[in-house]
Design an enzyme around this catalytic site. Sequence first.
Site, short mmCIF file in Angstrom:
data_model
loop_
_atom_site.label_atom_id
_atom_site.label_comp_id
_atom_site.label_asym_id
_atom_site.label_seq_id
_atom_site.Cartn_x
_atom_site.Cartn_y
_atom_site.Cartn_z
N ASP A 64 -30.95 33.94 -19.63
CA ASP A 64 -31.26 33.08 -20.78
C ASP A 64 -32.51 33.62 -21.47
OD1 ASP A 64 -30.63 30.33 -22.07
OD2 ASP A 64 -32.80 30.29 -21.75
N ILE A 65 -32.47 33.72 -22.78
CA ILE A 65 -33.65 34.14 -23.54
C ILE A 65 -34.63 32.98 -23.57
CG2 ILE A 65 -34.53 34.94 -25.77
CD1 ILE A 65 -31.73 36.18 -26.27
N GLU A 106 -27.82 31.57 -26.37
CA GLU A 106 -28.72 32.63 -25.92
C GLU A 106 -28.52 32.96 -24.45
OE1 GLU A 106 -31.07 28.80 -25.43
OE2 GLU A 106 -29.64 29.57 -26.87
#
Length: 181
Positions: A64-65, A106
């Site tokens: 996950d960003i 994301e």
Amino acid sequence: LFGLALNVSFSLLRLRNYHSKVELTRLAFQDSLTGLNNRRMFTQRAQQMHGAAHGGMLYFLMIDIDDFKIINDQQGHDAGDEVLVRTAAIIADKAQGHLCGRLGGEEFGIVYAGSREEARAFAGGLVEAVSQAFHATQFVSISVGVAELDRSKELSHSYRLADEALYLAKRQGKNRYVFAG
């Protein structure tokens, strides 16, 4: 002559139809922004790998960003898209030979084939590669949750463990990886 013209026309239509089918298949299984496998294709291939009776250890990495909403809110969606594209390119480059894809938003996933120590080194290298790639322009980091794919249980069990490890990585300060268990 008329028959030849019809034959050529039908051949061209069949060729165009074939190319359209190929393109529709690509669109159905590839994320249009990043070019990675989309969730459907990623899950389908992960199921196949998970169900294989033979093979070595497999690990699921959920990526996950970090603080992606802030990037979108402060810099705009075009900047957010650029972060997604660049992050996906890093993931694809690092994951050569391993299944990877965009799971949505994301979030990305990788099924890594190798030992626990190799998976650990891979996850650490991935976290480092993303933070280094964006270091000059802005700070972008990822958090990664890693879980062994347990072939005796449903694939969703390993996904859930990786997701829990991902959120633990975020609670521990982000820009890191955490192994489930």
